[in-house]
Design a protein around this motif. Structure first.
Motif, PDB file in Angstrom:
ATOM      1  N   ALA A 123       1.001  -1.044  -0.026  1.00 51.20           N
ATOM      2  CA  ALA A 123      -0.064   0.015  -0.038  1.00 51.20           C
ATOM      3  C   ALA A 123       0.762   1.047  -0.046  1.00 51.20           C
ATOM      4  O   ALA A 123       0.406   2.342  -0.527  1.00 51.20           O
ATOM      5  CB  ALA A 123      -0.918  -0.100   1.034  1.00 51.20           C
ATOM      6  N   TRP A 303     -21.375   7.708  -5.662  1.00 47.59           N
ATOM      7  CA  TRP A 303     -20.860   6.775  -4.499  1.00 47.59           C
ATOM      8  C   TRP A 303     -20.605   7.678  -3.279  1.00 47.59           C
ATOM      9  O   TRP A 303     -21.041   8.960  -3.260  1.00 47.59           O
ATOM     10  CB  TRP A 303     -19.638   6.327  -4.668  1.00 47.59           C
ATOM     11  CG  TRP A 303     -18.580   7.267  -5.364  1.00 47.59           C
ATOM     12  CD1 TRP A 303     -17.691   8.075  -4.686  1.00 47.59           C
ATOM     13  CD2 TRP A 303     -18.073   7.332  -6.859  1.00 47.59           C
ATOM     14  NE1 TRP A 303     -16.936   8.822  -5.403  1.00 47.59           N
ATOM     15  CE2 TRP A 303     -17.229   8.519  -6.724  1.00 47.59           C
ATOM     16  CE3 TRP A 303     -18.556   6.875  -7.871  1.00 47.59           C
ATOM     17  CZ2 TRP A 303     -16.607   9.089  -7.764  1.00 47.59           C
ATOM     18  CZ3 TRP A 303     -18.311   7.415  -9.320  1.00 47.59           C
ATOM     19  CH2 TRP A 303     -17.222   8.450  -9.134  1.00 47.59           C
ATOM     20  N   ASN A 306     -15.281   9.541  -0.425  1.00 47.55           N
ATOM     21  CA  ASN A 306     -14.063   9.462  -1.271  1.00 47.55           C
ATOM     22  C   ASN A 306     -13.896   8.065  -1.779  1.00 47.55           C
ATOM     23  O   ASN A 306     -12.834   7.730  -2.083  1.00 47.55           O
ATOM     24  CB  ASN A 306     -12.847   9.721  -0.613  1.00 47.55           C
ATOM     25  CG  ASN A 306     -12.661   8.868   0.746  1.00 47.55           C
ATOM     26  OD1 ASN A 306     -13.527   8.059   0.855  1.00 47.55           O
ATOM     27  ND2 ASN A 306     -11.445   9.242   1.439  1.00 47.55           N
ATOM     28  N   LEU A 307     -14.995   7.146  -1.982  1.00 43.26           N
ATOM     29  CA  LEU A 307     -14.899   5.891  -2.529  1.00 43.26           C
ATOM     30  C   LEU A 307     -14.857   5.894  -4.055  1.00 43.26           C
ATOM     31  O   LEU A 307     -16.006   5.394  -4.538  1.00 43.26           O
ATOM     32  CB  LEU A 307     -16.157   4.940  -2.083  1.00 43.26           C
ATOM     33  CG  LEU A 307     -15.902   4.885  -0.326  1.00 43.26           C
ATOM     34  CD1 LEU A 307     -17.047   3.752  -0.106  1.00 43.26           C
ATOM     35  CD2 LEU A 307     -14.569   4.297  -0.015  1.00 43.26           C
ATOM     36  N   GLN A 310     -16.695   3.394  -6.669  1.00 44.42           N
ATOM     37  CA  GLN A 310     -17.724   2.355  -6.175  1.00 44.42           C
ATOM     38  C   GLN A 310     -19.151   2.451  -6.883  1.00 44.42           C
ATOM     39  O   GLN A 310     -19.827   3.510  -7.137  1.00 44.42           O
ATOM     40  CB  GLN A 310     -17.801   2.651  -4.497  1.00 44.42           C
ATOM     41  CG  GLN A 310     -18.931   1.834  -3.851  1.00 44.42           C
ATOM     42  CD  GLN A 310     -18.512   0.489  -3.423  1.00 44.42           C
ATOM     43  OE1 GLN A 310     -17.474   0.092  -3.627  1.00 44.42           O
ATOM     44  NE2 GLN A 310     -19.267  -0.196  -3.131  1.00 44.42           N
ATOM     45  N   GLY A 344     -11.085   3.308  -5.928  1.00 47.28           N
ATOM     46  CA  GLY A 344     -10.350   3.817  -4.701  1.00 47.28           C
ATOM     47  C   GLY A 344     -10.581   2.745  -3.701  1.00 47.28           C
ATOM     48  O   GLY A 344     -11.423   2.100  -3.508  1.00 47.28           O
ATOM     49  N   ALA A 345      -9.235   2.550  -2.797  1.00 46.60           N
ATOM     50  CA  ALA A 345      -9.523   1.670  -1.521  1.00 46.60           C
ATOM     51  C   ALA A 345     -10.534   2.054  -0.671  1.00 46.60           C
ATOM     52  O   ALA A 345     -10.748   3.320  -0.454  1.00 46.60           O
ATOM     53  CB  ALA A 345      -8.104   1.667  -1.113  1.00 46.60           C
ATOM     54  N   GLY A 346     -10.926   1.168   0.036  1.00 48.93           N
ATOM     55  CA  GLY A 346     -12.011   1.476   1.081  1.00 48.93           C
ATOM     56  C   GLY A 346     -13.321   0.987   0.873  1.00 48.93           C
ATOM     57  O   GLY A 346     -14.288   0.593   1.778  1.00 48.93           O
ATOM     58  N   GLY A 347     -13.923   0.740  -0.472  1.00 42.99           N
ATOM     59  CA  GLY A 347     -14.779   0.559  -0.822  1.00 42.99           C
ATOM     60  C   GLY A 347     -14.824  -1.204  -1.000  1.00 42.99           C
ATOM     61  O   GLY A 347     -14.067  -1.876  -1.519  1.00 42.99           O
ATOM     62  N   ASP A 348     -16.220  -1.937  -0.840  1.00 43.51           N
ATOM     63  CA  ASP A 348     -16.227  -3.264  -1.443  1.00 43.51           C
ATOM     64  C   ASP A 348     -15.956  -3.793  -2.733  1.00 43.51           C
ATOM     65  O   ASP A 348     -15.560  -4.786  -2.958  1.00 43.51           O
ATOM     66  CB  ASP A 348     -17.559  -4.060  -0.691  1.00 43.51           C
ATOM     67  CG  ASP A 348     -18.772  -3.195  -1.300  1.00 43.51           C
ATOM     68  OD1 ASP A 348     -18.770  -2.578  -2.253  1.00 43.51           O
ATOM     69  OD2 ASP A 348     -19.965  -3.517  -0.909  1.00 43.51           O
ATOM     70  N   HIS A 350     -13.481  -2.312  -4.705  1.00 44.52           N
ATOM     71  CA  HIS A 350     -12.232  -2.339  -4.699  1.00 44.52           C
ATOM     72  C   HIS A 350     -11.564  -3.511  -4.135  1.00 44.52           C
ATOM     73  O   HIS A 350     -10.707  -4.324  -4.381  1.00 44.52           O
ATOM     74  CB  HIS A 350     -11.571  -1.068  -4.175  1.00 44.52           C
ATOM     75  CG  HIS A 350     -10.059  -1.081  -4.287  1.00 44.52           C
ATOM     76  ND1 HIS A 350      -9.462  -1.769  -3.130  1.00 44.52           N
ATOM     77  CD2 HIS A 350      -9.201  -0.333  -5.107  1.00 44.52           C
ATOM     78  CE1 HIS A 350      -8.071  -1.487  -3.311  1.00 44.52           C
ATOM     79  NE2 HIS A 350      -7.798  -0.884  -4.531  1.00 44.52           N
ATOM     80  N   GLN A 351     -12.163  -3.984  -2.951  1.00 40.17           N
ATOM     81  CA  GLN A 351     -11.916  -4.981  -1.882  1.00 40.17           C
ATOM     82  C   GLN A 351     -11.948  -6.060  -2.768  1.00 40.17           C
ATOM     83  O   GLN A 351     -11.091  -7.083  -2.755  1.00 40.17           O
ATOM     84  CB  GLN A 351     -12.555  -4.936  -0.761  1.00 40.17           C
ATOM     85  CG  GLN A 351     -12.003  -6.085   0.306  1.00 40.17           C
ATOM     86  CD  GLN A 351     -12.729  -6.144   1.446  1.00 40.17           C
ATOM     87  OE1 GLN A 351     -13.467  -5.012   2.106  1.00 40.17           O
ATOM     88  NE2 GLN A 351     -12.631  -7.134   2.560  1.00 40.17           N
TER      89      GLN A 351
END
Length: 805
Positions: A123, A303, A306-307, A310, A344-348, A350-351
């Protein structure tokens, strides 16, 4: 390079030379596929672009050994191969030269090494940034590893003196005839690449390559160059008419499906509507003012927070998406939602992509070249958005590695090419960097088609590639700036896009950037006061007039509002003029939707460079500010200020006219029905209320009533206006409007013919039917420049109407 052996078999003709192998195969009597390699065998690669390329078994060709050259011929096309140099010449069935390679030979392969990048994906090694063009993520490279050997390819031509060339996609420079020009072919905001050339000599060239390319017809030579290919692979397509060439291109790359009828209505957008209340209130205002509208657009940040990217609705601003869609649909409006390939990282979203290994090296952009990744992307879009009832996609930033949108000074063209292609090559195989948008569009199309047959796919996308049209896409020209020079250049950009066989192109009416932010080179509009500036209002009206004759009629941009009432009130010239063209678009819906039917069923092109219809008239070859909209209308947009400069500065001395070239034949002024002889330049009325608009004699134009949305009043009387002077024909196309039942024959066509000598209009037998079809139709027949209308009751059987002089 010398020809050594020739082998003719079921799959074509194999030419063994002193410098590699060439192969010629015929896909149709007018389409030849040509490959060249220095290896011992051809690669057999699968194509991302061409979907129909097996050699047709019933095509007959001959191989004739002539002194000095070989002739490989079908009924339509002959390829001559010089035995000493392997230079190709292409001729039609009568022996007329279409084009040729230089006598020394025109094909060059240069070996090159292809590397892929190895990243540190921790990261803290990924740099995340926010620019004017969205989220950007950049990973630190650890190493580059050799992947394979490939070729740079160079295909040279000696084009003819009187030959004009068009195509290559939509770029920002406003080039029309590409002779004497140079173009870099890589994907970028404001660059949508389609590697197709079409010539007024009656042929087209499709290059089956997805790497960075260049086109030259300048002091450096006349050629197409590709950066990374397993072999040279291209198609030579004989027409000779442009419509026939387009038919050949779509035979190879796939047909364009029907878009829904509503997508040809007005689309209201801006950066951006922030809540479901604002979306609904805006549509309601259009309905209250009786202003036609079919779609409203939800730009980026549907969204949460800051996602970025998403594919779900923010529950605070869109607390009940399903109810929002019910409310919009109750107002007979559709919703288009912006989605991005970068997350962007943090949303499902992206995960899930990360856990399954579907992200590229920057750990933010999904790998659209993997089928499983495309399927996951669709599942996310379906669960978060489509399942609530949204109607269309806006696939923004489909060239996700553009890297030069920063700084006060625009980089030089060579710098821009190097910056952007290098960034793409960091994360993508260098051999496919131009095809990201193609694969992204494929995933959306195939995903929605697998989920629902009730809604046709609509995908507004910022980038394009050959074959992308088969996935229900419309390409727009990117984030352009508000000034008169840009408006003019956009016309040629759109015409060159559509001449490649991709039929659907549009732009941001009024331009995306309106103000001038001097610290960012691309934010260079001329109107810091936005809609308060009468200079911008005049420019917007002219852009709106142009937009009314594009495949998609859509306003969008930042800096200032875009709704019609922001430009004045009823009774004021600017407001009333916008309403005039908005209503005209809808009155022409029967004509426009029939053109859409021709696009899907007959490989037609509705946005047409003049060379489509007047190929042999050399006077049309350089014209970059006029076009045909379907077979009837010649459109001549006004591209200079006549009333106001920036800052509402009043202009003096303009006579409110523009020069228009009318090709040979007879024409009607659309506004007055005045009949005008062609083959000459005229001065046309062009005050703010008047778009110079002409109808070709020998046209039949169906028109509808004033409506508020495309599907309103299906039972209404359809006007049939005949522009006499020559025999004419037109096919009225109708179907259900928004399903794929047409693929199974659920549509109707009514052919109409005008006989000039007998002055008889024949409305032919209806062919086909569909659910909801009006069994009995009322047609109101009118002859241009003649008083009176004839009401005809039509029940599907032929009807003839005689009109006395």
């Amino acid at each position: 390079m010398k020809l050594e052996q020739v082998h003719s078999g079921a799959d074509g003709v194999r030419l063994e030379t002193t410098e590699g192998i060439m192969h010629i195969a015929f896909c149709t009597p007018g389409i030849a596929r040509i490959r060249y390699t220095l290896n011992s065998e051809l690669s057999g690669k699968a194509s991302l672009v061409v979907v129909s390329r097996p050699v047709a078994e019933d095509i007959l060709w001959t191989v004739v050994d002539q002194p000095g050259h070989l002739e490989i011929s079908t009924a339509l096309l002959t390829i001559q191969v010089d035995k000493l140099t392997c230079a190709f010449s292409y001729r039609d069935a009568e022996g007329k030269l279409l084009t040729k390679e230089p006598s020394r030979g025109g094909k060059t392969l240069e070996r090159t090494e292809v590397y892929h990048t190895v990243f540190d994906v921790s990261a803290d090694k990924v740099e995340i940034g926010q620019g004017a063009d969205g989220l950007r993520a950049r990973a630190e490279a650890i190493n580059r590893k050799l992947d394979r050997q490939a070729y740079h390819t160079k295909l040279e031509f000696e084009w003819q003196v009187d030959e004009a060339l068009y195509g290559l996609g939509s770029h920002e420079e406003g080039m029309m005839n590409l002779r004497g020009r140079h173009q870099y072919l890589y994907q970028q905001n404001m660059k949508a690449v389609v590697p197709v050339l079409v010539s007024t000599r009656g042929y087209g060239i499709l290059v089956d390559s997805y790497s960075y390319m260049t086109f030259h017809d300048d002091a450096f030579g006349s050629y197409l160059w590709t950066d990374v290919d397993e072999e040279m692979d291209y198609y030579f397509i004989y027409g000779p008419e442009f419509d026939q060439i387009i038919t050949g291109i779509r035979h190879l790359t796939g047909e364009a499906p029907m878009l829904p009828k509503w997508s040809y209505g007005y689309v209201q957008s801006k950066e951006r509507y922030i809540s479901q209340e604002e979306l609904i209130a805006t549509v309601q205002e259009y309905r209250d003012r009786a202003l036609p509208l079919d779609c409203i657009v939800l730009d980026w940040q549907s969204w949460t927070g800051n996602l970025w990217g998403q594919k779900t609705f923010d529950p605070d601003r869109f607390p009940d998406p399903s109810q929002m869609m019910q409310s919009l649909h109750a107002l007979n409006a559709k919703l288009m939602v912006s989605i991005w390939p970068i997350m962007g990282a943090g949303g499902d979203n992206h995960q899930e992509m990360s856990e399954r290994g579907f992200l590229l090296g920057n750990q933010a952009t999904y790998d659209t070249f993997r089928e499983e990744a495309r399927e996951l992307y669709w599942n996310q879009a379906n669960t978060g958005l489509f399942s609530h009832g949204i109607d269309a996609w806006w696939c923004d930033c489909t060239e996700p590695f553009e890297a030069d949108w920063k700084g006060a000074v625009k980089p030089e063209p060579e710098q821009r090419m190097l910056i952007n292609t290098a960034e793409s090559k960091r994360y993508l195989d260098p051999g496919v960097i131009n095809a990201y948008s193609l694969q992204h569009s494929k995933g959306i199309y195939e995903g929605q088609r697998s989920t629902s047959a009730d809604k046709r796919v609509v995908n507004l996308t910022r980038s394009a590639f050959a074959g992308q049209h088969r996935y229900g896409t419309i390409t727009w020209s990117g984030d352009i700036a508000a000034n008169w020079e840009t408006l003019r250049k956009q016309i040629a950009d759109g015409l060159n896009f559509c001449v490649t066989g991709s039929p659907y192109w549009t732009l941001d009416i009024g331009a995306f950037f309106v103000r001038n932010h001097k610290e960012q080179w691309f934010w260079n509009g001329d109107y810091d006061e936005g809609v308060a500036d009468f200079g911008y209002r005049e420019l917007y009206v002219r852009w709106f007039q142009l937009g009314a004759f594009l495949p998609m009629f859509r306003s969008h941009g930042t800096d200032t509002p875009r709704e019609v009432w922001r430009f004045g009130e009823e009774g004021e010239m600017i407001y009333d003029t916008l309403v005039k063209y908005l209503k005209l678009r809808y009155r022409l819906m029967p004509y426009i939707y029939s053109l859409a039917g021709a696009v899907a069923h007959r490989s037609y092109t509705m946005l047409r460079a003049l060379a489509f219809d007047y190929r042999e008239d050399v006077r049309v070859h350089p014209i970059d500010d006029q076009f045909m909209f379907g077979p009837a209308f010649l459109v001549a947009p006004v591209t200079t200020a006549m009333y106001y400069g920036p800052g509402s500065r009043e202009l003096q001395g303009f006579n409110k006219q523009r020069s228009v070239y009318l090709p040979a034949g007879e024409w009607y002024d659309y506004w007055s029905d005045e009949r005008i002889g062609g083959g000459l330049m005229i001065e046309a009325k062009a005050d703010l209320e008047t778009l110079p608009l002409f109808v070709r004699a020998g046209s039949i134009v169906p028109v509808g009533p004033e409506i508020q949305y495309a599907d309103e009043q299906p039972e209404a009387v359809i006007g049939i206006k005949v522009y006499s002077g020559m025999d004419a024909s037109f096919t009225l196309y109708e179907d259900e409007g928004d399903s794929y039942n047409y693929e199974n024959g659920s549509y109707s066509m009514i052919e109409m013919k005008w006989c000039e000598a007998d002055r008889i209009l024949t409305i032919g037998k209806r062919v086909g039917s569909y659910t909801g079809m009006q069994a009995v139709r009322q047609f109101a027949v009118e002859i241009a420049a003649h008083a009176g209308r004839f009401l005809v009751s039509y029940q599907g059987d032929p009807v003839a109407v005689r009109v006395e002089s």
